[in-house]
Enzyme design. Structure first.
Site, PDB file in Angstrom:
ATOM      1  CE1 TYR A 136     -34.409 -11.677  18.649  1.00  0.00           C
ATOM      2  CE2 TYR A 136     -32.673 -12.996  17.664  1.00  0.00           C
ATOM      3  CZ  TYR A 136     -33.682 -12.075  17.539  1.00  0.00           C
ATOM      4  OH  TYR A 136     -33.956 -11.554  16.310  1.00  0.00           O
TER       5      TYR A 136
ATOM      6  CE  LYS B 146     -46.365  -1.099  22.788  1.00  0.00           C
ATOM      7  NZ  LYS B 146     -46.931  -0.089  21.856  1.00  0.00           N
TER       8      LYS B 146
ATOM      9  CG  ASP C 217     -45.970   1.928  19.131  1.00  0.00           C
ATOM     10  OD1 ASP C 217     -45.116   2.525  19.823  1.00  0.00           O
ATOM     11  OD2 ASP C 217     -47.172   1.846  19.473  1.00  0.00           O
TER      12      ASP C 217
ATOM     13  CG  ASP D 136     -33.950  -9.030  14.244  1.00  0.00           C
ATOM     14  OD1 ASP D 136     -33.006  -9.017  13.438  1.00  0.00           O
ATOM     15  OD2 ASP D 136     -34.970  -9.725  14.097  1.00  0.00           O
TER      16      ASP D 136
ATOM     17  CG  ASP E 284     -34.059  -6.553   8.720  1.00  0.00           C
ATOM     18  OD1 ASP E 284     -32.915  -6.665   9.210  1.00  0.00           O
ATOM     19  OD2 ASP E 284     -34.631  -7.461   8.087  1.00  0.00           O
TER      20      ASP E 284
HETATM   21  C1  IPM Z   1     -29.790 -10.620  12.399  1.00  0.00           C
HETATM   22  C2  IPM Z   1     -30.549 -11.845  11.964  1.00  0.00           C
HETATM   23  C3  IPM Z   1     -30.526 -12.873  13.086  1.00  0.00           C
HETATM   24  C4  IPM Z   1     -31.172 -12.248  14.300  1.00  0.00           C
HETATM   25  C5  IPM Z   1     -31.199 -14.218  12.747  1.00  0.00           C
HETATM   26  C6  IPM Z   1     -30.592 -14.838  11.515  1.00  0.00           C
HETATM   27  C7  IPM Z   1     -31.157 -15.175  13.906  1.00  0.00           C
HETATM   28  O1  IPM Z   1     -31.850 -11.503  11.597  1.00  0.00           O
HETATM   29  O2  IPM Z   1     -28.583 -10.737  12.676  1.00  0.00           O
HETATM   30  O3  IPM Z   1     -30.379  -9.537  12.457  1.00  0.00           O
HETATM   31  O4  IPM Z   1     -32.401 -12.251  14.436  1.00  0.00           O
HETATM   32  O5  IPM Z   1     -30.436 -11.730  15.136  1.00  0.00           O
HETATM   33 MN    MN Z   2     -32.256  -9.381  11.603  1.00  0.00          MN
END
Ligand code: IPM
Ligand code: MN
Length: 356
Positions: A138, A184, A216, A240, A244
């Site tokens: 990042y 990885k 993975d 990240d 999710d």
């Molecule tokens: C998160 C979001 C952010 C990230 C984006 C909005 C930059 O997806 O907080 O997980 O990738 O960190």
């Molecule tokens: Mn995210």
């Protein structure tokens, strides 16, 4: 007076933040919790007003704040713009030195039916993702974009890996004592270092076990045996993606809260989800991740554990009673504001057990 900087942001951010603010307004007096909310523009709204997502003025105001509460940022309208709201979020995380992002996921028995996975698989899942937040791909330089070539740099140093892995071990010590480090290392140098340092750090924690997974394989195990995990520590990008994935184990991305910590500065609390522009301004967003993020703020920044428990328990109870937002049940659901009012009703009903 506790000073909270409140950044509603874009998309569903203002709606879910209004729910959280309402909850806090309703219960703060009962707990004698005094605070001042300072509302500031951030993300896309800030770009529209000031040309930048994170203003110098906000930087100044953060200097004497005690905590930051953030809704969500981002909108497709900036997809090909020179300045994007996401740059503001990354700059804010960097500015506050927020290296540790904590995303806890717990599926209580009564709510397993909300999961898209089979109940027997998801039952008992109770894990925390510890995501490195201030470095990695990042932020790594050099980075470059042109229409024929583009690249990013995934870089970590020893100190950055040590502090995030150490943080994960400290949390694991207070939980089930199991750390899984995700990388990885069969392909990436930065991952090879991550794995080596995780092994080094683990020597200081004889009571905590350490296992390694390639990212993975981890993506697969997270949905085939989620209940076997306790603390998962990983780099910025992998964290990240995996968070999710983990969030829907409980039923929806709208459920996952997060807290971000620095070594000794203020902390930031924000849902793990994005600004969901497709459902903004329809009063159907799920405010749970936002409200739970606020509950984390009460716990970790202000030591208001009872208030935090009251909010979390009330959410569990009304979910169990069948109060859903649209993402959890598209046939039978409440609007964001009605759901929030139900929550406040429940809080008032049971608060006496928490205020003593
Ligand atoms: C998160 C979001 C952010 C990230 C984006 C909005 C930059 O997806 O907080 O997980 O990738 O960190
Ligand atoms: Mn995210």
């Amino acid at each position: 007076m506790n000073k909270i900087i409140c950044l509603k942001g874009d998309g569903i951010g203002p709606e879910i933040m209004d729910s959280a603010i309402k909850v806090l307004e309703e219960i703060s007096e009962d707990f004698n919790f005094q605070y001042e909310m300072i509302y500031e523009d951030f993300g896309g709204v800030s770009i529209d007003k000031y040309g930048v997502p994170f203003t110098d003025d906000l930087k100044e105001k953060l200097k004497d704040a005690d905590a930051v509460l953030l809704g969500s940022i981002g909108s497709p309208k900036y997809d090909s713009a020179p300045i994007r709201p996401e740059q503001g979020l990354l700059a804010l995380r960097k500015y506050l030195n927020l290296y540790a992002n904590i995303r806890p996921l717990k599926v209580s028995d009564s709510l397993v039916h909300l999961s898209p996975l089979k109940a027997e698989i998801v039952k008992g899942s109770d894990l925390v993702i510890v995501r490195e937040l201030s470095s990695g791909i990042y932020f790594g330089e050099p980075r470059y974009y042109s229409d024929i070539e583009a690249y990013d740099t995934m870089r970590y140093n020893k100190e950055e890996i040590t502090r995030i892995v150490d943080y994960a071990f400290k949390i694991a010590k207070l939980r089930k004592g199991k750390v899984v480090s995700v990388d990885k290392a069969n392909v990436l140098s930065s991952s090879k270092l991550f794995r080596k340092i995780a092994n080094d750090v683990s020597k200081n924690y004889p009571d905590v076990t350490l296992e390694h997974r390639y990212v993975d394989a981890m993506a697969m195990e997270l949905i085939t045996k989620p209940s076997t995990f306790d603390v998962i520590v990983t780099s910025n990008l992998f964290g990240d993606i995996l968070s999710d994935e983990a969030s829907v184990l409980g039923g929806s991305l709208g459920l996952l809260a997060s807290a971000s910590f620095s070594v000794d500065g203020i902390s930031l609390y924000e849902p793990a989800h994005g600004s969901a522009p497709d459902i903004a301004n329809q009063n159907i967003a799920n405010p749970i991740a936002m409200i739970r993020s606020m509950a984390m703020m009460l716990r970790y920044s202000f030591n208001e554990n009872k208030m935090s428990d009251l909010i979390d328990d009330s959410i569990d109870i009304i979910l169990n009673e069948g109060c859903y937002t649209k993402d959890l049940n598209s046939e039978n659901y409440l609007s964001t504001t009605d759901w929030t009012d139900k929550l406040i009703e429940k809080i008032k009903e049971i608060k006496n057990e928490y205020t003593i």
